[in-house]
Design an enzyme around this catalytic site. Structure first.
Site, PDB file in Angstrom:
ATOM      1  N   CYS A   2       0.842  -1.192   0.000  1.00  0.00           N
ATOM      2  CA  CYS A   2       0.000   0.000   0.000  1.00  0.00           C
ATOM      3  C   CYS A   2       0.879   1.244   0.000  1.00  0.00           C
ATOM      4  CB  CYS A   2      -0.950   0.101   1.186  1.00  0.00           C
ATOM      5  SG  CYS A   2      -2.025  -1.313   1.379  1.00  0.00           S
ATOM      6  N   ARG A  27       3.300   0.067  -5.284  1.00  0.00           N
ATOM      7  CA  ARG A  27       3.139  -0.573  -3.980  1.00  0.00           C
ATOM      8  C   ARG A  27       1.805  -1.305  -3.864  1.00  0.00           C
ATOM      9  NH1 ARG A  27       6.784   1.514  -0.276  1.00  0.00           N
ATOM     10  NH2 ARG A  27       5.496   0.719   1.416  1.00  0.00           N
ATOM     11  N   TRP A  74      -2.957  -2.514  -1.687  1.00  0.00           N
ATOM     12  CA  TRP A  74      -2.701  -3.906  -2.027  1.00  0.00           C
ATOM     13  C   TRP A  74      -3.442  -4.710  -0.956  1.00  0.00           C
ATOM     14  CZ3 TRP A  74      -0.269  -8.255   0.179  1.00  0.00           C
ATOM     15  CH2 TRP A  74      -0.010  -9.304  -0.716  1.00  0.00           C
ATOM     16  N   ASN A 100      -1.112   1.572   6.006  1.00  0.00           N
ATOM     17  CA  ASN A 100      -0.300   0.577   5.308  1.00  0.00           C
ATOM     18  C   ASN A 100       0.254  -0.368   6.367  1.00  0.00           C
ATOM     19  OD1 ASN A 100       1.591  -0.826   3.769  1.00  0.00           O
ATOM     20  ND2 ASN A 100       3.112   0.816   3.885  1.00  0.00           N
ATOM     21  N   GLY A 101      -0.090  -1.649   6.269  1.00  0.00           N
ATOM     22  CA  GLY A 101       0.401  -2.618   7.256  1.00  0.00           C
ATOM     23  C   GLY A 101      -0.698  -3.605   7.589  1.00  0.00           C
ATOM     24  N   GLU A 483      16.035 -16.665 -12.134  1.00  0.00           N
ATOM     25  CA  GLU A 483      15.606 -15.279 -12.322  1.00  0.00           C
ATOM     26  C   GLU A 483      14.847 -15.117 -13.650  1.00  0.00           C
ATOM     27  OE1 GLU A 483      15.195 -12.829 -10.557  1.00  0.00           O
ATOM     28  OE2 GLU A 483      15.198 -11.079 -11.842  1.00  0.00           O
ATOM     29  N   LYS A 487      11.031 -13.777 -13.868  1.00  0.00           N
ATOM     30  CA  LYS A 487      10.643 -12.614 -14.679  1.00  0.00           C
ATOM     31  C   LYS A 487       9.470 -12.979 -15.562  1.00  0.00           C
ATOM     32  CE  LYS A 487      12.000 -10.045 -13.020  1.00  0.00           C
ATOM     33  NZ  LYS A 487      12.830 -10.119 -11.905  1.00  0.00           N
ATOM     34  N   GLU A 490       6.090 -13.681 -13.526  1.00  0.00           N
ATOM     35  CA  GLU A 490       5.425 -12.580 -12.822  1.00  0.00           C
ATOM     36  C   GLU A 490       4.789 -11.561 -13.762  1.00  0.00           C
ATOM     37  OE1 GLU A 490       7.784 -10.177 -10.091  1.00  0.00           O
ATOM     38  OE2 GLU A 490       9.513 -10.328 -11.383  1.00  0.00           O
ATOM     39  N   HIS A 506      16.573 -35.527 -13.823  1.00  0.00           N
ATOM     40  CA  HIS A 506      16.033 -36.156 -12.608  1.00  0.00           C
ATOM     41  C   HIS A 506      14.539 -35.904 -12.446  1.00  0.00           C
ATOM     42  CE1 HIS A 506      20.020 -37.321 -11.354  1.00  0.00           C
ATOM     43  NE2 HIS A 506      20.440 -36.090 -11.609  1.00  0.00           N
ATOM     44  N   LYS A 605       5.302  -3.862  -5.540  1.00  0.00           N
ATOM     45  CA  LYS A 605       6.754  -3.725  -5.633  1.00  0.00           C
ATOM     46  C   LYS A 605       7.447  -4.095  -4.328  1.00  0.00           C
ATOM     47  CE  LYS A 605      10.599  -2.425  -7.592  1.00  0.00           C
ATOM     48  NZ  LYS A 605      11.156  -3.387  -8.565  1.00  0.00           N
TER      49      LYS A 605
HETATM   50  O1  M6R Z   1      12.728  -5.054  -2.373  1.00  0.00           O
HETATM   51  P1  M6R Z   1      13.261  -6.447  -2.299  1.00  0.00           P
HETATM   52  O2  M6R Z   1      14.473  -6.653  -3.119  1.00  0.00           O
HETATM   53  O3  M6R Z   1      13.456  -6.906  -0.876  1.00  0.00           O
HETATM   54  O4  M6R Z   1      12.099  -7.341  -2.906  1.00  0.00           O
HETATM   55  C1  M6R Z   1      12.187  -8.724  -2.897  1.00  0.00           C
HETATM   56  C2  M6R Z   1      11.136  -9.341  -3.805  1.00  0.00           C
HETATM   57  O5  M6R Z   1       9.845  -9.014  -3.360  1.00  0.00           O
HETATM   58  C3  M6R Z   1      11.291  -8.869  -5.250  1.00  0.00           C
HETATM   59  O6  M6R Z   1      12.568  -9.140  -5.738  1.00  0.00           O
HETATM   60  C4  M6R Z   1      10.243  -9.549  -6.149  1.00  0.00           C
HETATM   61  O7  M6R Z   1      10.501 -10.911  -6.217  1.00  0.00           O
HETATM   62  C5  M6R Z   1      10.232  -8.906  -7.527  1.00  0.00           C
HETATM   63  N1  M6R Z   1       8.887  -8.713  -7.954  1.00  0.00           N
HETATM   64  C6  M6R Z   1      10.945  -9.709  -8.550  1.00  0.00           C
HETATM   65  O8  M6R Z   1      10.900  -9.133  -9.811  1.00  0.00           O
END
Ligand code: M6R
Length: 610
Positions: A2, A27, A74, A100-101, A483, A487, A490, A506, A605
């Site tokens: 949020c 956020r 969020w 937020n929280g 990674e 990508k 997501e 395996h 984010k």
């Molecule tokens: O801000 P941070 O690096 O701690 O965030 C960690 C993950 O939430 C962040 O890397 C998330 O996996 C991204 N959406 C990946 O693209």
């Protein structure tokens, strides 16, 4: 998660709130809302979905007011609809609050308030806070004390902002576990979850700490602790420019951030390499160098993409620093009994510096007496401030939810830490200088890879309708496979798995058929021949293969459907290059599927809830 924003001054707060919310949308974007003080009442407008929908409503209603707060959500408690959108208000509409929280004891508090006759409108945990504050106001306490008493009854985390039409000269804000920054202007002040929302208006900020509460007036602020002791706050000058958080002519932030990598990688190394001595100089670790080098063990902990960077860091530190390294998901760290010794160094990596799991893991490690370092992008973030020492990655604001330039900048910083520790141990001057030369050559090599954008876009067109993807790599390129898969899933919602290439036989090999694309990260390194054997195994089963290969590798073309050729570097740095085509591939596939790459569904984010 949020985003929170607020304004108090002489201008109409509404456009300031809307522009701030747009910058905080990374956020959360399930719903948005604002509340402004307008004569003796708080007017609220909310909407489901993006800030742009809210903006239209706000214009239609001609909302105006010089004091206001705004929120982009969020969802945690209660579905993402208009009723559950913030701000929430008390029954007579004199008080409005954004949060937020997560309030962990909200259901007990809610029951108590309901027994006293309070009617709740939403399913959120946040609404209890506003009714609690109201209950203290009704007992005759002033606004500030009522907020303070209410917050003292809460368990959980919060960044809150509250306005009250009967004391219209102030916004009250408080923080526990969720970030909150005050922007200092000239006869006007701002509040926000992060500086992105207010950097266009001021460069002077004050970071609120946990358990602090502040009254923000248009010309001053007073900060106290939640226990009502004066809190002395420092005004910090921001170095960030407002245009750093614009799309700069690109269609999406993600593409802009991918394309910025020659500069962001350079900024991560700038002024930190001492070629003569074959070593790195990291100001944030000054005085701790020997202690880190003497550690019996290094543990790196992080989440998501930052966790993938941690895995690459493990390979680097073990190759050059003769120190055992472990990598832990921050989200799991506290839920076992991690054996942490005072002779251990723990490195917490986080782009945002606010990820709740990483922050909590860091606090746990600190409690156990280990040396705790932070590797963060966001200056002044919680992890950066609470770690004993640390290194900023200087990638600049990363707004796209999918992390790209932060990952490559994190890897540069991990390489610099490796160089520093290695040189305090047995890494030779010549080897140190060789690593420096290779690090310095990366921005130019990245430019070359970025010039493959339209070639990669064409490949994306061929694979955009795939249902599944496998990403395979070995050694340093195994975390890159993870990674690449993250990508893709997501932002394109295509199911993708990353595996060590040799693990395929395996189990995952059972998935291979003519519909299964496999992306191999296969530069010419010490495991090249073995990866080629894995490619043959997929070929034999008619799998479709894309390879990320070295630019001088002609052999691979006859084995794969598409190859993306990238420049060579030493093994430890290869992930910084090999990940970039995977970022571009995921980006183009998502765009071709018509998806919002900057704001993928269900994500935010910075994940500031557990
Ligand atoms: O801000 P941070 O690096 O701690 O965030 C960690 C993950 O939430 C962040 O890397 C998330 O996996 C991204 N959406 C990946 O693209």
């Amino acid at each position: 998660m949020c985003g929170i924003v607020g304004y108090i001054g002489d201008k109409n707060s509404v456009p300031i709130l809307i522009s701030g919310l747009k910058r905080l949308e990374y956020r959360g974007y399930d719903s948005a809302g604002i509340s402004v003080l307008d004569s003796d009442r708080c007017s609220i407008i909310k909407s489901k979905g993006k800030v742009s929908i809210l903006e239209k409503k706000v214009i239609e209603h001609k909302l105006n007011g010089t004091v206001g707060i705004g929120h982009t959500r969020w969802a945690t408690h209660g579905e993402p609809n208009e009723i559950n959108a913030h701000p929430h208000s008390n029954e007579d509409g004199t008080l409005t609050l954004i949060h937020n929280g997560i309030i962990e004891n909200y259901s007990t508090l809610k029951k108590t308030l309901q027994k006293r006759g309070v009617t709740f409108k939403s399913e959120t945990d946040s609404e209890v806070i506003v009714h609690l504050i109201d209950s203290f106001l009704k007992k005759g306490h002033n606004f500030f004390q009522s907020v303070r008493y209410a917050l003292n009854s809460l368990e959980g985390t919060y960044g809150v902002a509250v306005i009250y039409s009967k004391e219209p000269d102030k916004i009250i804000v408080a923080r526990k576990g969720s970030p909150l920054v005050i922007g200092i202007g000239d006869e006007e002040n701002f509040i926000a979850s992060d500086v992105n929302a207010i950097v266009a208006y001021t460069s002077q900020v004050v970071y609120l700490e946990d358990d602090e509460i502040a009254e923000i007036y248009r010309d001053r602020f007073n900060a106290r602790t939640i226990k009502d002791i004066e809190a002395v706050k420092e005004v910090v000058e921001l170095e960030m420019a407002a245009d750093e958080v614009d799309k700069g002519g690109f269609e999406h932030f993600m593409l802009k951030e991918i394309m910025e990598q020659p500069e962001s990688v350079f900024n991560a190394m700038r002024g930190r390499l001492l070629f003569e001595d074959g070593i790195s100089k990291l100001g944030g670790l000054k005085g701790f160098e020997q202690k880190i080098a003497d550690s019996e063990r290094i543990i790196i902990s992080a989440c998501g993409t930052s966790w993938h960077a941690a895995l690459v860091g493990e390979y680097m530190l073990e190759q050059f620093c003769e120190v055992p390294v472990e990598v832990d998901y921050a989200s799991e760290f506290r839920y076992r009994n991690p054996i942490i010794k005072k002779t251990d160094t723990l490195i917490f990596i986080s782009q945002s510096g606010e990820t709740a799991d990483t922050l909590a893991a860091m606090r746990e490690a600190k409690r156990k007496g280990a040396l705790v370092l932070g590797v963060c992008n966001v200056v002044g973030s919680s992890i950066a401030r609470e770690s004993q020492a640390g290194v900023y990655i200087h990638a600049g604001p990363e707004i796209g939810v999918a992390s790209t330039k932060a990952f490559t900048a994190q890897l540069i910083v991990l390489a610099l830490i490796t160089l520093m520790v290695g040189r305090h141990k047995s890494l030779s001057l010549v080897d140190g200088q060789n690593i420096i030369r290779e690090i310095q050559s990366l921005p130019e090599k990245i430019k070359k890879i970025l010039s493959l954008n339209s070639e990669i876009e064409k490949i994306a067109e061929k694979f955009k309708d795939a249902k599944n993807f496998l990403y395979l790599g070995r050694g340093y390129n195994f975390p890159v496979a993870l990674e690449g898969a993250l990508k893709l899933k997501e932002i394109s919602y295509i199911h993708a798995e990353g595996y060590p290439a040799a693990e395929m036989k395996h189990g995952p090999i059972a998935l291979i058929d003519e519909n299964m694309p496999a992306v191999f990260i296969a530069p010419k390194d010490s495991v090249y021949d073995k990866v080629i054997s894995n490619i043959e195994e997929v070929r034999a089963r008619k799998g479709r293969i894309i390879a990320i290969a070295s630019e001088n590798d002609n052999k691979i073309d006859s084995l794969v459907e598409y190859s993306i050729k990238i420049p060579d570097t030493i093994r430890m740095l290869m992930p910084i290059l090999s990940v970039i085509p995977l970022q571009m591939l995921a980006y183009h596939i998502a765009v071709k599927r018509g998806l919002n790459v900057d704001q993928p569904r269900n994500l935010a984010k910075s994940v500031t809830v557990e």
